[in-house]
Design an enzyme around this catalytic site. Structure first.
Site, PDB file in Angstrom:
ATOM      1  N   ILE A 187       9.859   2.926   2.515  1.00  0.00           N
ATOM      2  CA  ILE A 187       8.883   1.959   1.989  1.00  0.00           C
ATOM      3  C   ILE A 187       9.106   1.765   0.494  1.00  0.00           C
ATOM      4  O   ILE A 187       9.127   0.637  -0.014  1.00  0.00           O
ATOM      5  CB  ILE A 187       7.441   2.426   2.290  1.00  0.00           C
ATOM      6  N   THR A 195      -0.473   2.884  -1.299  1.00  0.00           N
ATOM      7  CA  THR A 195      -0.390   2.491   0.118  1.00  0.00           C
ATOM      8  C   THR A 195       0.140   3.662   0.943  1.00  0.00           C
ATOM      9  O   THR A 195       0.554   3.481   2.081  1.00  0.00           O
ATOM     10  CB  THR A 195       0.549   1.273   0.321  1.00  0.00           C
ATOM     11  N   ARG A 237      -1.050   7.727   1.204  1.00  0.00           N
ATOM     12  CA  ARG A 237      -2.201   8.404   1.814  1.00  0.00           C
ATOM     13  C   ARG A 237      -3.234   8.671   0.731  1.00  0.00           C
ATOM     14  O   ARG A 237      -2.883   9.037  -0.404  1.00  0.00           O
ATOM     15  CB  ARG A 237      -1.779   9.730   2.459  1.00  0.00           C
ATOM     16  N   ASP A 286      -5.118   0.846  -0.708  1.00  0.00           N
ATOM     17  CA  ASP A 286      -5.202   0.515   0.720  1.00  0.00           C
ATOM     18  C   ASP A 286      -5.528   1.755   1.540  1.00  0.00           C
ATOM     19  O   ASP A 286      -5.789   1.652   2.735  1.00  0.00           O
ATOM     20  CB  ASP A 286      -3.859  -0.084   1.177  1.00  0.00           C
ATOM     21  N   GLU A 336     -11.167   8.346   5.045  1.00  0.00           N
ATOM     22  CA  GLU A 336     -11.412   6.995   5.575  1.00  0.00           C
ATOM     23  C   GLU A 336     -12.260   7.086   6.831  1.00  0.00           C
ATOM     24  O   GLU A 336     -12.061   8.017   7.615  1.00  0.00           O
ATOM     25  CB  GLU A 336     -10.069   6.335   5.939  1.00  0.00           C
ATOM     26  N   HIS A 394      -6.913  -0.040   4.746  1.00  0.00           N
ATOM     27  CA  HIS A 394      -5.730   0.564   5.386  1.00  0.00           C
ATOM     28  C   HIS A 394      -5.010  -0.431   6.305  1.00  0.00           C
ATOM     29  O   HIS A 394      -4.926  -0.224   7.519  1.00  0.00           O
ATOM     30  CB  HIS A 394      -6.141   1.834   6.155  1.00  0.00           C
ATOM     31  N   ILE A 395      -4.485  -1.485   5.697  1.00  0.00           N
ATOM     32  CA  ILE A 395      -3.820  -2.538   6.487  1.00  0.00           C
ATOM     33  C   ILE A 395      -2.342  -2.669   6.132  1.00  0.00           C
ATOM     34  O   ILE A 395      -1.729  -3.702   6.394  1.00  0.00           O
ATOM     35  CB  ILE A 395      -4.535  -3.905   6.310  1.00  0.00           C
ATOM     36  N   GLY A 396      -1.764  -1.601   5.552  1.00  0.00           N
ATOM     37  CA  GLY A 396      -0.366  -1.675   5.099  1.00  0.00           C
ATOM     38  C   GLY A 396       0.589  -2.197   6.159  1.00  0.00           C
ATOM     39  O   GLY A 396       1.454  -3.026   5.883  1.00  0.00           O
ATOM     40  N   SER A 397       0.463  -1.718   7.376  1.00  0.00           N
ATOM     41  CA  SER A 397       1.396  -2.138   8.432  1.00  0.00           C
ATOM     42  C   SER A 397       0.748  -3.121   9.401  1.00  0.00           C
ATOM     43  O   SER A 397       1.305  -3.407  10.463  1.00  0.00           O
ATOM     44  CB  SER A 397       1.910  -0.913   9.190  1.00  0.00           C
TER      45      SER A 397
HETATM   46  C1  DGY Z   1       1.197   4.679   9.028  1.00  0.00           C
HETATM   47  O1  DGY Z   1       2.014   4.176   9.795  1.00  0.00           O
HETATM   48  O2  DGY Z   1       1.225   5.878   8.707  1.00  0.00           O
HETATM   49  C2  DGY Z   1       0.126   3.781   8.519  1.00  0.00           C
HETATM   50  O3  DGY Z   1      -0.538   4.331   7.443  1.00  0.00           O
HETATM   51  C3  DGY Z   1      -0.847   3.413   9.636  1.00  0.00           C
HETATM   52  O4  DGY Z   1      -1.460   4.560  10.092  1.00  0.00           O
END
Ligand code: DGY
Length: 312
Positions: A155, A233, A235, A259, A264, A282-285
């Site tokens: 990432i 983005t 943890r 994010d 959470e 938490h919408i990264g993916s």
């Molecule tokens: C991940 O893939 O770890 C994202 O944070 C979604 O949980």
């Protein structure tokens, strides 16, 4: 039989049903381990996500026929890997396919934080906008600035490629230096102080867990430039919320884009009061393409362990 804890993408469910007998729990909100445990008769594979906490107690309570837990996430912090190993349960996750989507969200947060986009939208929607002036709602440029990436995995590398398009100078801080072809032109720091002193924007892309717990604390924020920016983005556990909130209040950190959060969805109340914090759930993916690819990869992973139940 495959047990699926949450709603998944329709194509993923369709494929799962072609390959396996499927039991769907369709849990919403907080994970309910009891609901899981009473649904495991005949189940040998579980498809979960990162809000389903498989701690040692739950793993030890799983029936003996469970062979694999595949998680709809790259992060594995919610699974006690040692307990799973001791029980002979294989774990599969979804690395790679979500890198660009998550990097894209980190970039979104950088731009939103620097240009005060959330704050501007709130002002407009509150019908408080009275027109522009040369000094109205000033943010900071991102173009040409210096980005620091903490955690230069897939990432982080994807974010570095995107940031180059904004003519940014890129530094990274990682446990180990990467081979040159993975560095994306970024400058390596073995030392957190030299890293934090060099940058205008910090993007946290490191995994959670004990080794990064509250890594961004008061001392490290103190090493950062006045008026710099923080984006997370990775943890939430990587950030000491009290320290970041104090720095956002004082202006030492100009703005943050977050994010992910500790605990959470019950995030630190202090964030809600800060205009200079961009807060996303938490919408990264969370894109159609990426969540579909993640689901397929999770199925590939669990099939490696249990095969398919059905002739296709
Ligand atoms: C991940 O893939 O770890 C994202 O944070 C979604 O949980």
């Amino acid at each position: 039989m495959l047990l699926i804890t949450r709603d998944v993408m329709p194509q993923v469910l369709e494929r799962a049903k072609r390959e396996h007998e499927v039991r769907e729990l369709r849990m919403e909100g907080a994970f309910d381990p009891q609901a899981l445990l009473i649904s495991l008769e005949g189940v040998n594979a579980i498809l979960c996500n990162s809000s389903d906490i498989f701690n040692a107690a739950l793993i030890n309570a799983l029936p003996p026929q469970i062979k694999v837990i595949a998680t709809y996430s790259v992060g594995l912090e919610h699974i006690d890997l040692a307990a799973a190993k001791a029980r002979g349960i294989e774990i599969r996750n979804t690395p790679g396919v979500l890198s660009d989507a998550t990097a894209e969200l980190a970039l979104t947060l950088m731009l939103m934080a620097a240009r005060r986009a959330g704050e501007g939208e709130r002002l407009l929607r509150a019908r408080k906008w009275q027109g522009i002036s040369p000094t109205f709602h000033l943010g900071r440029d991102v173009f040409g600035k210096t980005l620091g990436i903490f955690g230069m995995g897939r990432i982080g590398q994807s974010l570095a490629r995107m940031a180059r398009g904004l003519n940014m100078t890129i530094h990274y801080y990682n446990r180990n230096r990467l081979p040159a072809e993975q560095e994306e032109g970024a400058i390596y720091h073995a030392d957190d102080k030299s890293f934090l002193e060099a940058i205008d924007f910090l993007s946290i892309n490191a995994p959670g867990g004990p080794s990064t717990y509250h890594w961004l604390n008061e001392a490290r924020i103190g090493m950062m430039r006045l008026g710099s920016f923080v984006v997370n983005t990775g943890r939430g556990s990587t950030v000491d919320d009290e320290a970041l909130i104090a720095a956002l209040r004082s202006g030492h950190i100009a703005a943050a884009g977050l994010d992910v959060f500790e605990n959470e969805p019950d995030i630190h109340q202090g964030y809600y009061e800060l205009e200079n914090a961009v807060l996303l759930p938490h919408i990264g993916s969370a894109t159609v393409e990426t969540r579909t690819a993640m689901g397929f990869l999770a199925l590939d992973g669990l099939n490696e362990v249990v095969g398919v139940d059905r002739d296709q």
